[in-house]
Design an enzyme around this catalytic site. Structure first.
Site, PDB file in Angstrom:
ATOM      1  N   GLU A   1       0.764  -1.212   0.061  1.00  0.00           N
ATOM      2  CA  GLU A   1      -0.206   0.093  -0.038  1.00  0.00           C
ATOM      3  C   GLU A   1       0.585   1.258   0.010  1.00  0.00           C
ATOM      4  O   GLU A   1       2.081   1.681   0.673  1.00  0.00           O
ATOM      5  CB  GLU A   1      -0.685   0.014   1.444  1.00  0.00           C
ATOM      6  CG  GLU A   1      -1.386   1.178   1.547  1.00  0.00           C
ATOM      7  CD  GLU A   1      -2.167   0.955   2.862  1.00  0.00           C
ATOM      8  OE1 GLU A   1      -2.455   2.077   3.405  1.00  0.00           O
ATOM      9  OE2 GLU A   1      -3.162   0.143   3.151  1.00  0.00           O
TER      10      GLU A   1
ATOM     11  N   CYS B   1       3.650   8.435   1.381  1.00  0.00           N
ATOM     12  CA  CYS B   1       3.760   7.209   2.245  1.00  0.00           C
ATOM     13  C   CYS B   1       4.574   6.118   1.294  1.00  0.00           C
ATOM     14  O   CYS B   1       3.245   5.260   0.862  1.00  0.00           O
ATOM     15  CB  CYS B   1       2.774   6.798   3.413  1.00  0.00           C
ATOM     16  SG  CYS B   1       3.363   5.980   4.706  1.00  0.00           S
TER      17      CYS B   1
ATOM     18  N   CYS C   1       4.952  -7.250   7.613  1.00  0.00           N
ATOM     19  CA  CYS C   1       6.295  -6.793   9.009  1.00  0.00           C
ATOM     20  C   CYS C   1       6.107  -7.592  10.256  1.00  0.00           C
ATOM     21  O   CYS C   1       5.281  -8.433  10.422  1.00  0.00           O
ATOM     22  CB  CYS C   1       5.835  -5.469   9.571  1.00  0.00           C
ATOM     23  SG  CYS C   1       6.755  -4.732  10.541  1.00  0.00           S
TER      24      CYS C   1
ATOM     25  N   CYS D   1       4.002  -4.879  15.823  1.00  0.00           N
ATOM     26  CA  CYS D   1       3.248  -3.840  16.906  1.00  0.00           C
ATOM     27  C   CYS D   1       1.984  -4.605  16.954  1.00  0.00           C
ATOM     28  O   CYS D   1       1.049  -4.295  16.026  1.00  0.00           O
ATOM     29  CB  CYS D   1       4.306  -2.809  16.849  1.00  0.00           C
ATOM     30  SG  CYS D   1       5.716  -2.258  15.719  1.00  0.00           S
TER      31      CYS D   1
ATOM     32  N   CYS E   1      -0.814  -1.799  14.901  1.00  0.00           N
ATOM     33  CA  CYS E   1      -0.244  -1.773  13.726  1.00  0.00           C
ATOM     34  C   CYS E   1      -1.433  -2.927  13.227  1.00  0.00           C
ATOM     35  O   CYS E   1      -1.023  -4.458  12.964  1.00  0.00           O
ATOM     36  CB  CYS E   1       0.844  -1.705  13.783  1.00  0.00           C
ATOM     37  SG  CYS E   1       1.579  -1.917  11.481  1.00  0.00           S
TER      38      CYS E   1
ATOM     39  N   CYS F   1      -2.835   2.212   8.245  1.00  0.00           N
ATOM     40  CA  CYS F   1      -2.049   1.640   7.250  1.00  0.00           C
ATOM     41  C   CYS F   1      -1.950   0.155   7.116  1.00  0.00           C
ATOM     42  O   CYS F   1      -2.548  -0.729   8.295  1.00  0.00           O
ATOM     43  CB  CYS F   1      -0.709   2.360   7.502  1.00  0.00           C
ATOM     44  SG  CYS F   1       0.355   1.779   6.479  1.00  0.00           S
TER      45      CYS F   1
END
Length: 372
Positions: free
Chosen positions: A96, A109, A116, A120, A123, A345
């Site tokens: 994205e 961005c 990932c 976290c 997120c 995100c």
């Protein structure tokens, strides 16, 4: 291996690697500069239209190389002008990219990984797990797509993108070499020509790679902190268990000291209701940040399904901000942009991938039914 996959994708060559590519062909250095301009300033992917290169060279380029662009599978524009793209990568996964226009700037961005590995807790990207690192072409391809969306191919692009932040999907410092090469392209005068102050890398705190970064490039730095003490940050950002806050602050200061100018780090602090948004947390954060030349960016949490977290009230956000301001910190609150086309995100990728899978199931079901 197919003929296409054997070709070198010139989209992903950094300035120094582009020079090396043409040197191997027996060409002079200026050919690399010409190619960078054709690709990144004019958006041209057809060698035959690169008329300042000889016919023989154009034929050779077509034989051994290509300019392979990202596949855009979804694009939307918010009422406030925010643009979002989902681009499908080889292998089928998607990433994205978001463009945010403001009065005096246009910020892009950019993602550095598919998914990932840091997980976290607040997120949505981390909840998707880690797939792989993006190549240089896949990283800079996001900038290419956004930059070229404002004009027709072959026309010199307008300067709509003034800032790039490596804050999309993934931890940029865990894809170190490819991210550095891509940022070199962002700043090269023959490519996107962005100032080193306007290219920002965001990290959750991979301390050894942050030290290495300061030896090879001097882009601006953002640190994803999100908590003012180790006990809380261990829960929100598991990487903190390996590189606790004290080590992260020391590495941040080492990086800033390597910069020729007096730049400040941006401290990113996602505010989560009744988790890290109390006045006591603000007091802890204030004391902590007196050790770092910085500006603090407060980010009200964007809820996503099954996160277990909530966005704090505006009153709590403003109280937190006002305390920091009273202690002479530079503080901003990140405004919510493009919330009519997406929230946090990574959510957009999940929805598009889900629709793609449902579509595939539907097509397969129809085909199965027609064969019966």
């Amino acid at each position: 291996m197919s003929e296409t996959s054997e070709k070198i994708n010139l989209l992903g060559l950094s300035p120094s690697k582009m020079e090396a590519f043409f040197a191997e062909l027996g060409e002079k250095k200026f050919r690399a500069q010409q190619m960078l301009k054709w690709i990144h300033q004019f958006g041209e992917a057809d060698f035959e239209k690169m008329t300042n290169m000889g016919k023989g060279l154009r034929a050779k380029l077509a034989e051994i190389s290509e300019i392979r662009l990202p596949e855009v599978v979804y694009e939307d524009i918010s009422a406030d002008g925010t643009r979002k793209w989902v681009m499908r990568m080889p292998g089928g996964s998607s990433i994205e990219t978001v463009y945010i226009p403001e009065k005096d700037r246009g910020t892009l961005c950019v993602s550095s990984q598919i998914g990932c590995s840091l997980d976290c807790s607040f997120c949505s990207t981390g909840k998707q797990g880690f797939n792989r690192d993006l190549t240089v072409a896949e990283i800079i391809g996001q900038v290419y797509v956004a930059a070229m969306s404002f004009h027709a191919p072959g026309e010199r692009r307008e300067r709509k993108i003034t800032n790039v932040v490596m804050m999309g999907m993934g931890e940029p410092l865990l894809n170190f070499d490819n991210v550095v090469d891509a940022m070199q392209l962002m700043m090269d005068d023959n490519a996107y020509g962005l100032s080193k102050r306007r290219v920002t890398i965001s990290t959750s705190g991979v301390v050894p790679m942050l030290d290495k970064l300061g030896d090879v490039i001097d882009v601006s730095l953002a640190v994803s902190l999100h908590a003012p003490n180790d006990a809380l940050r261990d829960q929100l950002v598991p990487l903190n268990r390996k590189y606790p806050i004290k080590e992260l602050i020391a590495a941040t200061n080492r990086y800033l000291n390597k910069l020729a100018d007096r730049r400040k780090a941006t401290i990113e602090y996602t505010m989560i209701e009744n988790v890290n948004d109390s006045l006591e947390h603000a007091q802890e954060l204030s004391e902590l940040m007196k050790q770092v030349p910085c500006k603090i960016n407060l980010i009200p949490f964007n809820p996503f399904p099954n996160s277990g977290y909530k966005r704090p009230s505006n009153n709590r956000v403003y109280r937190f901000r006002d305390y920091l301001l009273s202690q002479n910190h530079i503080v901003t609150i990140r405004s919510t942009r493009g919330d009519d086309i997406d929230a946090a995100c990574g959510q957009l990728v999940g929805r598009v991938d889900d629709r793609t899978r449902r579509s595939a199931k539907y097509i397969n079901a129809v085909q199965l039914d027609s064969n019966q």
